[in-house]
Structure formats: structure tokens, C-alpha cells
Design a protein around this motif. Structure first.
Motif, PDB file in Angstrom:
ATOM      1  N   VAL A  79       0.641  -1.158  -0.001  1.00 50.46           N
ATOM      2  CA  VAL A  79       0.149   0.050   0.158  1.00 50.46           C
ATOM      3  C   VAL A  79       1.051   1.433   0.090  1.00 50.46           C
ATOM      4  CG1 VAL A  79      -1.769   1.340   1.439  1.00 50.46           C
ATOM      5  CG2 VAL A  79      -2.003  -1.227   1.041  1.00 50.46           C
ATOM      6  N   GLY A  80       1.875   1.180   0.882  1.00 46.10           N
ATOM      7  CA  GLY A  80       2.909   2.318   0.919  1.00 46.10           C
ATOM      8  C   GLY A  80       3.537   2.682  -0.565  1.00 46.10           C
ATOM      9  N   PHE A  81       3.901   1.478  -1.275  1.00 45.09           N
ATOM     10  CA  PHE A  81       4.488   1.745  -2.635  1.00 45.09           C
ATOM     11  C   PHE A  81       3.478   2.303  -3.562  1.00 45.09           C
ATOM     12  CE2 PHE A  81       5.529  -0.305  -6.529  1.00 45.09           C
ATOM     13  CZ  PHE A  81       6.705   0.314  -6.577  1.00 45.09           C
ATOM     14  N   MET A  82       2.228   1.687  -3.606  1.00 50.02           N
ATOM     15  CA  MET A  82       1.386   2.344  -4.326  1.00 50.02           C
ATOM     16  C   MET A  82       0.909   3.656  -4.212  1.00 50.02           C
ATOM     17  SD  MET A  82       0.813  -0.335  -6.351  1.00 50.02           S
ATOM     18  CE  MET A  82      -0.510   0.325  -7.397  1.00 50.02           C
ATOM     19  N   LYS A  83       1.121   4.334  -2.836  1.00 51.43           N
ATOM     20  CA  LYS A  83       0.753   5.547  -2.732  1.00 51.43           C
ATOM     21  C   LYS A  83       1.774   6.619  -3.154  1.00 51.43           C
ATOM     22  CE  LYS A  83      -2.397   4.972   1.167  1.00 51.43           C
ATOM     23  NZ  LYS A  83      -2.750   5.148   2.589  1.00 51.43           N
ATOM     24  N   ASN A  84       2.894   6.176  -3.426  1.00 47.72           N
ATOM     25  CA  ASN A  84       4.239   6.946  -3.792  1.00 47.72           C
ATOM     26  C   ASN A  84       4.058   7.344  -5.369  1.00 47.72           C
ATOM     27  OD1 ASN A  84       5.106   7.242  -1.039  1.00 47.72           O
ATOM     28  ND2 ASN A  84       6.534   5.479  -1.487  1.00 47.72           N
TER      29      ASN A  84
END
Length: 84
Positions: A79-84
Motif C-alpha cells: 500500500v505504501g509503495f502504491m501511494k508513492n
């Protein structure tokens, strides 16, 4: 019947990984487990070095079965990667 043997043989025979990685231009996440004995994190170094736009995330207290051992950490990383 010989699924693992066939899969491992194909992996061992593939010789173009680093050349293929050089062509990757999209953001890429290397999600690695610190205690993975089957595919140690350091084994990804030569491949990850070929990709310019990469993030590397190490999951603590985790072996090769990341999704069953540290499901929340895997989800958080994705999720963190997709938000970047």
C-alpha cells in the motif's frame, strides 16, 4: 508431479535477468524478507542495481513465506509503495 523440479530448473536456466531489468522503467518494489533462507535478500542485489526507479523494503522477522508470516507488513509495504 515434478512441479518444483520443473520450476527450479527453469529459474536456473534463465540467464537474461539483469539485461531485462535494465529495461524496466516503471517504479519497482523489491519486497524482501530478512530471514529468507531460500532467496536471501543479498541475492537480489545484482538485479536491483539494474533498476533505476526502485524501492527496497526489508521485512523483519520473516522468512520465505512473507504473506503468511508477516501479512500485515507485506500489505503495508504494498500500500505504501502504491501511494508513492
Amino acid at each position: 508431479e515434478q512441479v518444483f523440479f520443473t520450476d527450479f530448473t527453469a529459474c536456473n536456466a534463465y540467464l537474461n535477468g539483469e539485461e531485462a531489468a535494465k529495461k524496466v522503467q516503471c517504479p519497482t518494489l523489491f519486497l524482501l524478507a530478512k530471514q529468507d533462507m531460500m532467496t536471501p535478500a543479498k541475492a537480489s542485489t545484482s538485479l536491483s542495481n539494474q533498476i533505476a526507479n526502485k524501492q527496497i523494503k526489508l521485512i523483519d522477522n520473516c522468512g520465505h513465506s512473507m504473506m503468511s508470516e508477516q501479512a500485515d507488513a507485506v500489505l503495508d509495504a504494498l500500500v505504501g509503495f502504491m501511494k508513492n
